[in-house]
Write an enzyme that holds these catalytic residues in place. Structure first.
Site, PDB file in Angstrom:
ATOM      1  N   LYS A 132       0.693  -1.141  -0.164  1.00  0.00           N
ATOM      2  CA  LYS A 132       0.094   0.034   0.108  1.00  0.00           C
ATOM      3  C   LYS A 132       0.772   1.255   0.044  1.00  0.00           C
ATOM      4  O   LYS A 132       0.556   2.250  -0.669  1.00  0.00           O
ATOM      5  CB  LYS A 132      -0.885  -0.037   1.290  1.00  0.00           C
ATOM      6  CG  LYS A 132      -1.948  -1.064   1.051  1.00  0.00           C
ATOM      7  CD  LYS A 132      -3.068  -0.802   2.418  1.00  0.00           C
ATOM      8  CE  LYS A 132      -4.082  -1.755   2.525  1.00  0.00           C
ATOM      9  NZ  LYS A 132      -4.769  -1.865   3.625  1.00  0.00           N
ATOM     10  N   GLU A 202      -3.525  -1.735   9.117  1.00  0.00           N
ATOM     11  CA  GLU A 202      -2.653  -0.982   8.229  1.00  0.00           C
ATOM     12  C   GLU A 202      -3.395   0.148   7.657  1.00  0.00           C
ATOM     13  O   GLU A 202      -3.002   1.387   7.654  1.00  0.00           O
ATOM     14  CB  GLU A 202      -2.449  -1.795   6.812  1.00  0.00           C
ATOM     15  CG  GLU A 202      -1.322  -2.833   6.793  1.00  0.00           C
ATOM     16  CD  GLU A 202      -0.825  -3.279   5.658  1.00  0.00           C
ATOM     17  OE1 GLU A 202      -0.241  -2.291   4.951  1.00  0.00           O
ATOM     18  OE2 GLU A 202      -0.947  -4.279   5.152  1.00  0.00           O
ATOM     19  N   HIS A 206      -2.991   4.934   8.738  1.00  0.00           N
ATOM     20  CA  HIS A 206      -3.256   6.213   8.063  1.00  0.00           C
ATOM     21  C   HIS A 206      -4.049   7.090   8.485  1.00  0.00           C
ATOM     22  O   HIS A 206      -4.068   8.202   8.092  1.00  0.00           O
ATOM     23  CB  HIS A 206      -3.801   5.608   6.672  1.00  0.00           C
ATOM     24  CG  HIS A 206      -3.131   5.057   5.832  1.00  0.00           C
ATOM     25  ND1 HIS A 206      -2.034   5.710   4.850  1.00  0.00           N
ATOM     26  CD2 HIS A 206      -2.985   3.475   5.365  1.00  0.00           C
ATOM     27  CE1 HIS A 206      -1.569   4.556   4.036  1.00  0.00           C
ATOM     28  NE2 HIS A 206      -2.071   3.411   4.491  1.00  0.00           N
TER      29      HIS A 206
END
Length: 339
Positions: A132, A202, A206
């Protein structure tokens, strides 16, 4: 070794593939491959062990062992318990043609460290990831010469985004003389976040105030507490997503013209919004226009990640058998459909 084979990908011999990581994404990848004729799952690794047999793994036994005992290493035929599962699997599986790295990139250096294990091992073949973060792809770019010298064909960013949507943007860009903006918006719906623990962590990384390190360190209870505060919904904006560096490398546009964001509902399998990419640009006649490519709401995150990953793996095998090694991205190579 694999690089010396001259057989065509159109022969009846299936491509032998492995899956590293057997959480939600890895299990979905194994399920997707099971009915395919052109690929055969022969190797799987998880945190506590691995399973390998050149004759092909029994999917049901892999799933049962992992779900009941926590590792595919408990499988009687071909299973091995190990705290160094990936490294040991690489050492005993020289005839595997390619691997899908269905691994969480936590910490942010993890995927690059796995690539280095393959480089050092002497194994030759194809590696595909669904990475990513921009910074993670940049780490792989630093290994480009080493991958080339090792006889490894590595395709990075080959999931949904980066991946399917990045490739769509690269194709849509051809209508324009100049690209003004690439905007990727995704919607993900899952019934239970625990089925995709690493992926959700994950995503949390962010959020403002979080990092890959802090998200990785969160306990399941801490994740659940956060989700309780947001009613199970994570809203992500201006993410550090490798679509930007991939489109820049492909010569489509500067990375600052690419934005990625989305909404993840961890308590409802229905997507909170439709996943799409919008490419805005100026044509050679001077017209400003926008192409929009929208994914069907019925397609799951797993379908949109694993399908492209194996399509790119098939393309990678084709390149590898022609002696083309090194690092490529989903914006540079077209995936081939796996039958």
């Amino acid at each position: 070794m694999n690089g010396d084979r001259t057989k065509s990908s159109t022969t009846s011999t299936p491509t032998r593939v492995g899956v590293l990581g057997f959480g939600g994404l890895g299990q979905a990848a194994a399920r997707l491959i099971a009915p395919k004729q052109e690929m055969q799952l022969v190797a799987v690794a998880d945190l506590k062990g691995y399973a390998y047999t050149s004759a092909g793994l029994d999917l049901d036994k892999c799933l049962a062992a992992y779900q009941s005992q926590g590792s595919v290493g408990y499988i009687e035929a071909g299973g091995t318990l190990s705290n160094q599962s990936i490294q040991e699997l690489i050492e005993v599986s020289a005839d595997v043609d390619g691997y899908f790295l269905a691994l969480p990139n936590l910490p942010n250096t993890f995927i690059a460290s796995v690539a280095q294990l393959f480089i050092k091992s002497g194994w030759r073949g194809v590696l595909v990831d669904a990475i990513k973060r921009t910074s993670a792809v940049e780490q792989l770019l630093e290994l480009k010469a080493q991958l080339l010298a090792a006889g490894i064909t590595y395709l990075s960013g080959c999931g949904a985004t980066p991946g399917l949507l990045t490739a769509a943007a690269a194709l849509a860009a051809q209508s324009y003389a100049e690209i003004h903006q690439v905007k990727i918006t995704f919607g993900v719906g899952i019934a239970n976040w625990e089925a995709y623990r690493a992926t959700i962590r994950e995503d949390i990384a962010h959020l403002p105030g979080y990092s890959t390190e802090s998200a990785r360190a969160m306990t399941d209870e801490e994740v659940e507490a956060l989700l309780d505060k947001t009613n199970g919904v994570l809203t992500l904006e201006n993410m550090e997503h490798a679509d930007d560096v991939m489109l820049e490398l492909a010569g489509i546009c500067d990375r600052d013209r690419v934005t990625v964001g989305g909404v993840v509902d961890t308590r409802n399998p229905k997507k909170p919004l439709s996943t799409n990419v919008q490419v805005t640009g100026r044509t050679f006649e001077g017209k400003i226009s926008t192409h929009t490519f929208t994914l069907g709401d019925e397609t799951s995150m797993a379908a949109n990640v694993c399908g492209p990953a194996f399509g790119y793996l098939k393309s990678g095998v084709s390149l590898h058998r022609r002696g083309i090694y090194g690092l490529f991205t989903a914006a540079e190579i077209m995936p081939q459909f796996v039958k």
